[in-house]
Motif scaffolding. Structure first.
Motif, PDB file in Angstrom:
ATOM      1  N   ALA A 201      -5.896  -0.671  -1.557  1.00 13.48           N
ATOM      2  CA  ALA A 201      -5.216  -0.311  -2.801  1.00 13.48           C
ATOM      3  C   ALA A 201      -6.217   0.224  -3.834  1.00 13.48           C
ATOM      4  O   ALA A 201      -6.022   1.302  -4.405  1.00 13.48           O
ATOM      5  CB  ALA A 201      -4.471  -1.522  -3.354  1.00 13.48           C
TER       6      ALA A 201
ATOM      7  N   LYS B 256       3.226   0.414  -1.609  1.00 17.34           N
ATOM      8  CA  LYS B 256       3.228   1.572  -2.503  1.00 17.34           C
ATOM      9  C   LYS B 256       3.059   1.131  -3.941  1.00 17.34           C
ATOM     10  O   LYS B 256       2.382   1.790  -4.730  1.00 17.34           O
ATOM     11  CB  LYS B 256       4.531   2.353  -2.360  1.00 17.34           C
ATOM     12  CG  LYS B 256       4.643   3.107  -1.052  1.00 17.34           C
ATOM     13  CD  LYS B 256       5.935   3.893  -1.057  1.00 17.34           C
ATOM     14  CE  LYS B 256       6.228   4.467   0.303  1.00 17.34           C
ATOM     15  NZ  LYS B 256       7.555   5.112   0.308  1.00 17.34           N
TER      16      LYS B 256
ATOM     17  N   ALA C  41       1.920   3.458  -9.617  1.00 17.96           N
ATOM     18  CA  ALA C  41       0.948   2.364  -9.511  1.00 17.96           C
ATOM     19  C   ALA C  41      -0.447   2.880  -9.855  1.00 17.96           C
ATOM     20  O   ALA C  41      -1.209   2.233 -10.571  1.00 17.96           O
ATOM     21  CB  ALA C  41       0.973   1.789  -8.102  1.00 17.96           C
ATOM     22  N   ARG C  42      -0.755   4.071  -9.346  1.00 17.83           N
ATOM     23  CA  ARG C  42      -2.082   4.641  -9.578  1.00 17.83           C
ATOM     24  C   ARG C  42      -2.294   5.009 -11.035  1.00 17.83           C
ATOM     25  O   ARG C  42      -3.417   5.002 -11.533  1.00 17.83           O
ATOM     26  CB  ARG C  42      -2.260   5.888  -8.691  1.00 17.83           C
ATOM     27  CG  ARG C  42      -2.305   5.544  -7.210  1.00 17.83           C
ATOM     28  CD  ARG C  42      -2.057   6.774  -6.375  1.00 17.83           C
ATOM     29  NE  ARG C  42      -2.052   6.432  -4.945  1.00 17.83           N
ATOM     30  CZ  ARG C  42      -1.643   7.264  -3.992  1.00 17.83           C
ATOM     31  NH1 ARG C  42      -1.210   8.481  -4.304  1.00 17.83           N
ATOM     32  NH2 ARG C  42      -1.667   6.891  -2.729  1.00 17.83           N
TER      33      ARG C  42
ATOM     34  N   GLU D 221      -7.549   3.615  -2.887  1.00 13.68           N
ATOM     35  CA  GLU D 221      -6.536   4.661  -3.033  1.00 13.68           C
ATOM     36  C   GLU D 221      -6.382   5.041  -4.510  1.00 13.68           C
ATOM     37  O   GLU D 221      -6.270   6.217  -4.844  1.00 13.68           O
ATOM     38  CB  GLU D 221      -5.189   4.169  -2.495  1.00 13.68           C
ATOM     39  CG  GLU D 221      -5.104   4.139  -0.986  1.00 13.68           C
ATOM     40  CD  GLU D 221      -4.369   5.365  -0.451  1.00 13.68           C
ATOM     41  OE1 GLU D 221      -3.163   5.289  -0.239  1.00 13.68           O
ATOM     42  OE2 GLU D 221      -5.027   6.385  -0.253  1.00 13.68           O
ATOM     43  N   ILE D 222      -6.388   4.041  -5.356  1.00 12.95           N
ATOM     44  CA  ILE D 222      -6.248   4.315  -6.789  1.00 12.95           C
ATOM     45  C   ILE D 222      -7.467   5.089  -7.293  1.00 12.95           C
ATOM     46  O   ILE D 222      -7.348   6.050  -8.047  1.00 12.95           O
ATOM     47  CB  ILE D 222      -6.051   2.994  -7.578  1.00 12.95           C
ATOM     48  CG1 ILE D 222      -4.699   2.367  -7.199  1.00 12.95           C
ATOM     49  CG2 ILE D 222      -6.130   3.244  -9.086  1.00 12.95           C
ATOM     50  CD1 ILE D 222      -4.498   0.947  -7.692  1.00 12.95           C
TER      51      ILE D 222
ATOM     52  N   ARG E 126       1.335  -1.062  -4.979  1.00 13.43           N
ATOM     53  CA  ARG E 126      -0.083  -1.352  -5.227  1.00 13.43           C
ATOM     54  C   ARG E 126      -0.926  -0.078  -5.166  1.00 13.43           C
ATOM     55  O   ARG E 126      -2.141  -0.127  -5.148  1.00 13.43           O
ATOM     56  CB  ARG E 126      -0.603  -2.372  -4.208  1.00 13.43           C
ATOM     57  CG  ARG E 126       0.082  -3.731  -4.267  1.00 13.43           C
ATOM     58  CD  ARG E 126       0.009  -4.367  -5.649  1.00 13.43           C
ATOM     59  NE  ARG E 126       0.581  -5.708  -5.664  1.00 13.43           N
ATOM     60  CZ  ARG E 126       1.648  -6.069  -6.340  1.00 13.43           C
ATOM     61  NH1 ARG E 126       2.299  -5.160  -7.068  1.00 13.43           N
ATOM     62  NH2 ARG E 126       2.081  -7.316  -6.316  1.00 13.43           N
ATOM     63  N   GLY E 127      -0.251   1.069  -5.038  1.00 11.46           N
ATOM     64  CA  GLY E 127      -0.978   2.342  -5.068  1.00 11.46           C
ATOM     65  C   GLY E 127      -1.317   2.882  -3.687  1.00 11.46           C
ATOM     66  O   GLY E 127      -2.030   3.873  -3.565  1.00 11.46           O
ATOM     67  N   ILE E 128      -0.807   2.229  -2.650  1.00  6.55           N
ATOM     68  CA  ILE E 128      -1.122   2.670  -1.293  1.00  6.55           C
ATOM     69  C   ILE E 128      -0.055   3.661  -0.827  1.00  6.55           C
ATOM     70  O   ILE E 128       1.136   3.349  -0.855  1.00  6.55           O
ATOM     71  CB  ILE E 128      -1.191   1.460  -0.335  1.00  6.55           C
ATOM     72  CG1 ILE E 128      -2.237   0.459  -0.848  1.00  6.55           C
ATOM     73  CG2 ILE E 128      -1.512   1.906   1.089  1.00  6.55           C
ATOM     74  CD1 ILE E 128      -2.251  -0.871  -0.115  1.00  6.55           C
TER      75      ILE E 128
ATOM     76  N   LEU F 262      -6.547  -5.210  -9.896  1.00  9.22           N
ATOM     77  CA  LEU F 262      -6.185  -3.812 -10.123  1.00  9.22           C
ATOM     78  C   LEU F 262      -6.254  -3.410 -11.599  1.00  9.22           C
ATOM     79  O   LEU F 262      -6.238  -2.217 -11.917  1.00  9.22           O
ATOM     80  CB  LEU F 262      -4.790  -3.521  -9.560  1.00  9.22           C
ATOM     81  CG  LEU F 262      -4.631  -3.755  -8.048  1.00  9.22           C
ATOM     82  CD1 LEU F 262      -3.192  -3.505  -7.609  1.00  9.22           C
ATOM     83  CD2 LEU F 262      -5.559  -2.856  -7.246  1.00  9.22           C
TER      84      LEU F 262
ATOM     85  N   THR G 244       6.418   6.286  -6.218  1.00  7.58           N
ATOM     86  CA  THR G 244       6.092   4.867  -6.423  1.00  7.58           C
ATOM     87  C   THR G 244       4.585   4.656  -6.487  1.00  7.58           C
ATOM     88  O   THR G 244       4.071   3.984  -7.382  1.00  7.58           O
ATOM     89  CB  THR G 244       6.654   4.043  -5.248  1.00  7.58           C
ATOM     90  OG1 THR G 244       8.038   4.306  -5.147  1.00  7.58           O
ATOM     91  CG2 THR G 244       6.433   2.566  -5.459  1.00  7.58           C
ATOM     92  N   GLU G 245       3.884   5.246  -5.504  1.00  5.42           N
ATOM     93  CA  GLU G 245       2.441   4.987  -5.444  1.00  5.42           C
ATOM     94  C   GLU G 245       1.702   5.625  -6.621  1.00  5.42           C
ATOM     95  O   GLU G 245       0.746   5.059  -7.135  1.00  5.42           O
ATOM     96  CB  GLU G 245       1.842   5.419  -4.097  1.00  5.42           C
ATOM     97  CG  GLU G 245       2.111   6.843  -3.669  1.00  5.42           C
ATOM     98  CD  GLU G 245       3.372   6.989  -2.819  1.00  5.42           C
ATOM     99  OE1 GLU G 245       4.358   6.260  -3.070  1.00  5.42           O
ATOM    100  OE2 GLU G 245       3.382   7.840  -1.918  1.00  5.42           O
TER     101      GLU G 245
END
Ligand SMILES: Nc1ncnc2c1ncn2[C@@H]1O[C@H](COP(=O)(O)OP(=O)(O)OP(=O)(O)O)[C@@H](O)[C@H]1O
Ligand SMILES: [Mg+2]
Lengths: 251, 482
Positions: A102, B436, A76-77, A105-106, B438-440, A162, A72-73
């Motif tokens: 966020a 998650k 998003a990334r 992390e990205i 949101r990329g976390i 984002l 999932t993450e």
């Protein structure tokens, strides 16, 4: 941007998506409409990588990679963003801290350095101005005690922060007053570029006056059963879904 | 402070190199194992104590022998063998190195890897801080400043030597020698701890933490702390350390007494991170602590604790609200993971008129752990218009852990107002998914959610402590969702 082929997904043993096909190219805006329970949110959740769903068949290629194999993450990334139909509250965690985590992390995922506090804050100022988000909301806990409309606007604020490649908006327009609707549309239109794309899930053609779609699809019983231009939305508004349902009694 | 905590946390979490503890084998001056009157005499003798203190110890020992271990707590463990413990151990480590250069390079390297600050490294190794360039000014000016104000802050042993009258006057006045099994044991065999006295009307200008308490050795197994805030004074006291602490001693039974005289205020903050045992529940510290404070007229005691360590924790920092208009507060975060067990809470004893108490307890259980809140709010007949507000929240991270609340209320005055709120929630799949999306990543998401959940308590901590405590919470819960 994204190619969905013959996607089948079920939850708790019940099949919701039943062979869904959809291709979205960079620079395009696609609207997805369809009756309640058709599987629109399910599609959004499956693309975003929610655990509860089981993918039983099909594939999804996002920017050349197999989306379904990513966490999932990581999705998003890689630039996939979902504006939730029901945004989640996280008590005690400020919006600002949430977004900063966020973003960093990205950036880390892409091998970029963390954004400095100063740059981050100026980005917050710029984007909150864009979606006319009260600066008080930016420092409040994520969605906690936000009104329905504020939550939706906060989703767009996060999207603006984002800057995703593909944004999926799940009924971001429902519950919004007319001014908020315009603002949300502005956010989406600002993001629009030849490199980006958006999938807009909505029940109302009204939103599509502001965000003009290149394609309108009707999702029914887990499949895309009809595709047209923006005039299809007008037709649906006028005639409802019965004629679609009648044409696909056994999907 | 509300602003800084989260912002800083986000930043600090990025360099999360902070991992589990290190063990440094050290030689120590240890007496043979076992407990007897002779052992107690030996301890007292080694510490060159006055006769009254020896008598105090012997009395405690004789009563302890007749007592039984408490069984009411919601914890299970194998009773320690009291004859298999060495009751006096002066680690060589506490002997100071002459300079930082003398410290074993390997030890330095380990600490650097842990991301422990230079100052903290020096404290842990017991370097005579005065010899170290960077800290000279800090340490000296610190001592000078306190001295000028008449504040006494030293090890308990030093206090016994240099301020025997103060120690004798206050020691045991809040927690009677034979209050409970472990307090009695502590009274018999305690070796060292901290003493703090703030004179009348003095507002201690800095947080007092053992960090700056030069000449302090290791904390010891049976620690003794006594904090006295004289009339109209104020002190904020920090105990513990977020760096993981391993210890050869399985049993820890500390006694902490706080005395807030008229119009005084004591803020006592703890971060407890003793070794919790491994993932399978082997090893780990038993932490059986007795902490209590007494509030005289118009005074205030506030306990804030972040408990993440120990295999078994049994701890109830309490307030006796003796004086009219006095205030007691208890803010607690207790995290248990794997096979940890914690039974913690507070007692608020309202005796004076218009006394007020607040209890905010946040329990977080993960793995197969058991986490209990046990609280008593007692309103005596004399406590007209007493007020209490309690809020006990439990957060479950897995389906195999347990959270329990045992709130007791005894009210003998009808003018009292008591409010109690309790919630139990499971860490939200929705919240995790949202983060998650949101990329976390999962670990960070848990850290964010949990720290948000504990914010009310964390906000009570002094700044540096709060940042570290937030980091600690995240680390304690690594890999815990299931
Ligand atoms: N856990 C579940 N178990 C069984 N069925 C479920 C579960 N979750 C969702 N569904 C069903 O899946 C179907 C599709 O739901 P989905 O939320 O995707 O619809 P939608 O098209 O977004 O509808 P709406 O327009 O009302 O938002 C619905 O019939 C719903 O009841
Ligand atoms: Mg939906």
């Amino acid at each position: 941007m994204i190619t969905i082929k013959n996607l089948h997904a079920s939850i708790d043993g019940k099949e919701i998506l039943r062979g869904l096909n959809l291709t979205v190219n960079a620079g395009e805006v696609h609207a997805i409409m369809g009756p309640n329970g058709a599987g629109k949110s399910t599609l959004a959740s499956v693309l975003a990588g929610r655990d509860a769903y089981e993918i039983t068949a099909g594939e999804v290629i996002f920017e050349g990679t197999d989306l379904l194999s990513l966490s999932t993450e990581d999705r998003a990334r890689e630039g996939l963003f979902l504006a939730f139909q029901y945004p989640v509250e996280i008590p005690g965690v400020s919006n600002v801290n949430f977004l900063r985590t966020a973003i960093n992390e990205i950036r880390a995922y892409k091998g970029e350095e963390s954004l400095s506090a100063k740059d981050f804050m100026s980005l917050v100022r710029e984007k909150s101005a864009l979606v006319e988000l009260d600066s008080k909301l930016a420092s409040r806990s994520v969605n906690e005690g936000f009104s329905g409309g504020e939550k939706k606007r906060n989703e767009i604020f996060q999207m603006a922060m984002l800057a995703p490649k593909l944004a999926i908006l799940d009924e971001t327009d429902s519950g919004l007053d007319i001014d908020a609707l315009r603002i949300v549309a502005k956010g989406v239109n600002q993001l629009k570029s030849p490199e980006n794309a958006a999938i807009v899930i909505t029940h109302y053609q009204r939103l599509l006056d502001y965000i003009v779609p290149d394609f309108v699809h009707v999702l029914y019983k887990g499949q895309i059963v009809k595709t047209g231009g923006k005039e299809l939305a007008l037709e649906l508004e006028e005639k409802g879904y019965d004629w679609i349902k009648d044409a696909h009694p056994t999907v | 402070m509300a602003n800084y905590t989260e912002e800083n946390l986000a930043e600090e979490l990025e360099n999360q190199e902070y991992k589990f503890g290190f063990v440094t084998p050290i030689d120590s001056d240890t007496i043979p194992i076992g407990l007897s009157e002779d052992v107690i005499r030996l301890i007292s003798n080694k510490k060159e104590e006055p006769l009254w203190l020896l008598e105090h110890r012997l009395h405690a020992y004789n009563v302890w022998k007749t007592m039984e271990e408490p069984k009411w707590a919601h914890v299970k463990y194998k009773k320690p063998d009291f004859q298999n413990i060495a009751y006096y151990s002066a680690p060589k480590q506490s002997k100071k190195y002459e300079s930082w250069d003398d410290v074993d390079p390997e030890m330095k390297a380990t600490m650097a890897k842990l991301g422990i600050s230079m100052e903290e490294q020096q404290r842990l190794t017991g370097v005579a801080v005065d010899f170290v360039m960077d800290s000279v000014s800090v340490a000296t000016s610190f001592k000078e400043k306190l001295g000028e104000l008449g504040i006494i802050f030293c090890s308990f042993s030093e206090a016994v030597q240099n301020h025997p009258d103060l120690v004798r006057k206050y020691m045991g006045t809040v927690i009677p020698t034979t209050d409970n099994y472990y307090a009695a044991l502590n009274n018999a065999v305690f070796t060292d701890g901290s003493f703090c006295y703030i004179p009348k009307g003095v507002r201690c200008p800095m947080e007092l933490s053992t960090y700056f308490r030069i000449n302090a050795g290791g904390t010891g197994q049976f620690e003794r702390t006594l904090v006295v805030a004289d009339e109209g004074s104020y002190v904020s006291y920090l105990e513990g350390c977020t760096a993981p602490q391993r210890d050869e001693n399985q049993l820890h039974a500390a006694v902490v007494e706080l005395i807030a005289l008229d119009n005084a205020e004591i803020k006592y903050s703890t971060v407890q991170n003793w070794y919790p045992g491994d993932k399978n529940g082997l090893g780990g510290i038993f932490n059986f602590v007795t902490k209590r404070g007494i509030c005289h007229t118009n005074s205030k005691i506030s306990w804030t604790q972040v408990e993440t360590g120990s295999a078994v924790t049994w701890k109830y920092p309490s307030c006796i609200l003796k004086g009219d208009h006095s205030i007691g507060e208890f803010y607690s975060v207790a995290v248990t993971n794997n096979y940890q067990q914690a039974d913690t809470g507070t007692k608020m004893i309202h005796l004076g008129k218009n006394t007020k108490s607040t209890i905010i307890s946040k329990g977080i259980s993960a793995g197969k752990s058991q986490n209990s809140y046990r609280g008593l709010v007692q309103i005596h007949k004399s406590a007209k218009n007493a007020r209490n507000f309690s809020q006990c929240d439990s957060l479950l991270m897995s389906s195999e852990c347990g959270a329990h609340t045992f709130p007791y209320i005894e009210c003998k005055n009808s003018t009292a107002k008591i409010e109690h709120e309790a919630t139990t929630s499971k860490i939200g799949e929705d919240q995790l998914f949202y983060c998650k999306q949101r990329g976390i990543g999962e670990e960070k998401a848990i850290g964010l959610i949990v720290n948000g959940y504990c914010k009310e308590v964390l906000n009570q901590l002094p700044m540096e402590f709060a940042v570290e405590a937030q980091k600690l919470l995240t680390i304690s819960l690594e890999g815990s969702v299931g």
